[in-house]
Design a protein around this motif. Structure first.
Motif, PDB file in Angstrom:
ATOM      1  N   VAL A 124       0.747  -1.142  -0.241  1.00  9.05           N
ATOM      2  CA  VAL A 124       0.032   0.123   0.303  1.00  9.05           C
ATOM      3  C   VAL A 124       0.753   1.018   0.180  1.00  9.05           C
ATOM      4  O   VAL A 124       0.788   1.967  -0.793  1.00  9.05           O
ATOM      5  N   ARG A 125       1.789   1.668   0.688  1.00  8.26           N
ATOM      6  CA  ARG A 125       2.602   2.231   0.783  1.00  8.26           C
ATOM      7  C   ARG A 125       2.821   2.461  -0.608  1.00  8.26           C
ATOM      8  O   ARG A 125       3.415   4.041  -1.280  1.00  8.26           O
ATOM      9  N   GLU A 126       4.045   1.280  -1.303  1.00 12.17           N
ATOM     10  CA  GLU A 126       4.425   1.306  -2.534  1.00 12.17           C
ATOM     11  C   GLU A 126       3.280   2.494  -3.287  1.00 12.17           C
ATOM     12  O   GLU A 126       4.108   3.335  -4.623  1.00 12.17           O
ATOM     13  N   ALA A 127       2.292   1.937  -3.883  1.00 14.06           N
ATOM     14  CA  ALA A 127       1.363   2.465  -4.368  1.00 14.06           C
ATOM     15  C   ALA A 127       1.045   3.507  -3.853  1.00 14.06           C
ATOM     16  O   ALA A 127       0.591   4.753  -5.551  1.00 14.06           O
ATOM     17  N   ARG A 128       0.704   4.172  -2.874  1.00 10.58           N
ATOM     18  CA  ARG A 128       0.978   5.158  -2.574  1.00 10.58           C
ATOM     19  C   ARG A 128       1.699   6.461  -2.782  1.00 10.58           C
ATOM     20  O   ARG A 128       1.654   7.467  -3.581  1.00 10.58           O
ATOM     21  N   GLY A 184       0.897   6.925  -6.859  1.00  8.31           N
ATOM     22  CA  GLY A 184       0.307   7.281  -7.291  1.00  8.31           C
ATOM     23  C   GLY A 184       0.261   9.201  -6.864  1.00  8.31           C
ATOM     24  O   GLY A 184       0.135   9.867  -7.209  1.00  8.31           O
ATOM     25  N   MET A 185       1.176   9.338  -5.609  1.00 11.48           N
ATOM     26  CA  MET A 185       1.253  11.254  -5.558  1.00 11.48           C
ATOM     27  C   MET A 185       2.710  11.593  -6.401  1.00 11.48           C
ATOM     28  O   MET A 185       2.608  12.432  -6.813  1.00 11.48           O
ATOM     29  N   LYS A 186       3.830  10.277  -7.291  1.00  8.57           N
ATOM     30  CA  LYS A 186       4.856  10.894  -8.062  1.00  8.57           C
ATOM     31  C   LYS A 186       4.093  11.969  -8.733  1.00  8.57           C
ATOM     32  O   LYS A 186       4.325  12.863  -9.450  1.00  8.57           O
ATOM     33  N   PRO A 187       3.124  11.927 -10.107  1.00  3.48           N
ATOM     34  CA  PRO A 187       2.535  13.196 -10.555  1.00  3.48           C
ATOM     35  C   PRO A 187       2.711  13.912  -9.982  1.00  3.48           C
ATOM     36  O   PRO A 187       2.501  15.182 -10.476  1.00  3.48           O
ATOM     37  N   LEU A 194       2.808  15.364  -7.352  1.00  2.00           N
ATOM     38  CA  LEU A 194       4.282  16.326  -6.523  1.00  2.00           C
ATOM     39  C   LEU A 194       4.684  16.514  -7.592  1.00  2.00           C
ATOM     40  O   LEU A 194       5.169  17.934  -7.848  1.00  2.00           O
ATOM     41  N   ASN A 195       5.507  16.259  -8.514  1.00  2.00           N
ATOM     42  CA  ASN A 195       5.456  16.220  -9.571  1.00  2.00           C
ATOM     43  C   ASN A 195       5.193  17.540  -9.875  1.00  2.00           C
ATOM     44  O   ASN A 195       5.957  18.950 -10.762  1.00  2.00           O
ATOM     45  N   ASP A 196       3.548  17.916  -9.985  1.00  2.00           N
ATOM     46  CA  ASP A 196       2.883  18.995 -11.381  1.00  2.00           C
ATOM     47  C   ASP A 196       2.833  20.302  -9.841  1.00  2.00           C
ATOM     48  O   ASP A 196       2.951  20.860 -10.823  1.00  2.00           O
ATOM     49  N   ASN A 197       2.959  19.593  -8.341  1.00  2.00           N
ATOM     50  CA  ASN A 197       3.099  20.751  -7.934  1.00  2.00           C
ATOM     51  C   ASN A 197       4.239  21.307  -8.334  1.00  2.00           C
ATOM     52  O   ASN A 197       4.780  23.076  -7.435  1.00  2.00           O
ATOM     53  N   LEU A 198       5.237  20.802  -7.865  1.00  2.00           N
ATOM     54  CA  LEU A 198       7.214  21.264  -7.814  1.00  2.00           C
ATOM     55  C   LEU A 198       7.438  22.455  -9.339  1.00  2.00           C
ATOM     56  O   LEU A 198       8.214  22.768  -9.346  1.00  2.00           O
ATOM     57  N   ASP A 199       6.503  21.785 -10.398  1.00  2.00           N
ATOM     58  CA  ASP A 199       6.722  23.019 -10.983  1.00  2.00           C
ATOM     59  C   ASP A 199       5.777  24.082 -11.608  1.00  2.00           C
ATOM     60  O   ASP A 199       6.693  24.427 -12.434  1.00  2.00           O
ATOM     61  N   LYS A 200       5.378  24.476 -10.838  1.00  2.00           N
ATOM     62  CA  LYS A 200       4.233  25.472 -10.461  1.00  2.00           C
ATOM     63  C   LYS A 200       4.580  26.338  -9.735  1.00  2.00           C
ATOM     64  O   LYS A 200       6.188  26.256  -9.112  1.00  2.00           O
TER      65      LYS A 200
END
Length: 86
Positions: free
Chosen positions: A68-72, A75-78, A80-86
């Motif tokens: 579950v931890r790995e799946a989360r 799932g969070m990487k996209p 997090l990446n979108d928020n870091l680009d802003k």
């Protein structure tokens, strides 16, 4: 929203319960019973769905918590990446 009145018949044993309830509690008592009925039906539907799921062998030694931890995290990487680009 105002309360709505209903007219329907109830079995005598239910009527006895309502008749012995304090006047100001009758509507609340019926409302709580109906809401509990709805909640119980939703719970049973969920349990039925869970019971219908066929277990899968994932061929791994990892615990459910690790999976579950790995799946989360994946799932969070996209997000997090979108928020870091802003």
């Amino acid at each position: 929203m105002a309360n709505r009145q209903y007219t329907f018949s109830l079995p005598p044993e239910v009527g006895n319960i309502i008749d012995t309830a304090p006047k100001m509690e009758k509507s609340k008592l019926v409302a709580e019973a109906l809401l509990q009925f709805k909640k119980d039906n939703a719970r049973q539907k969920t349990l039925d769905i869970l019971a219908s799921i066929t277990p899968t062998d994932w061929d791994t030694d990892k615990s459910a918590v690790e999976l579950v931890r790995e799946a989360r995290q994946k799932g969070m990487k996209p997000f997090l990446n979108d928020n870091l680009d802003k």
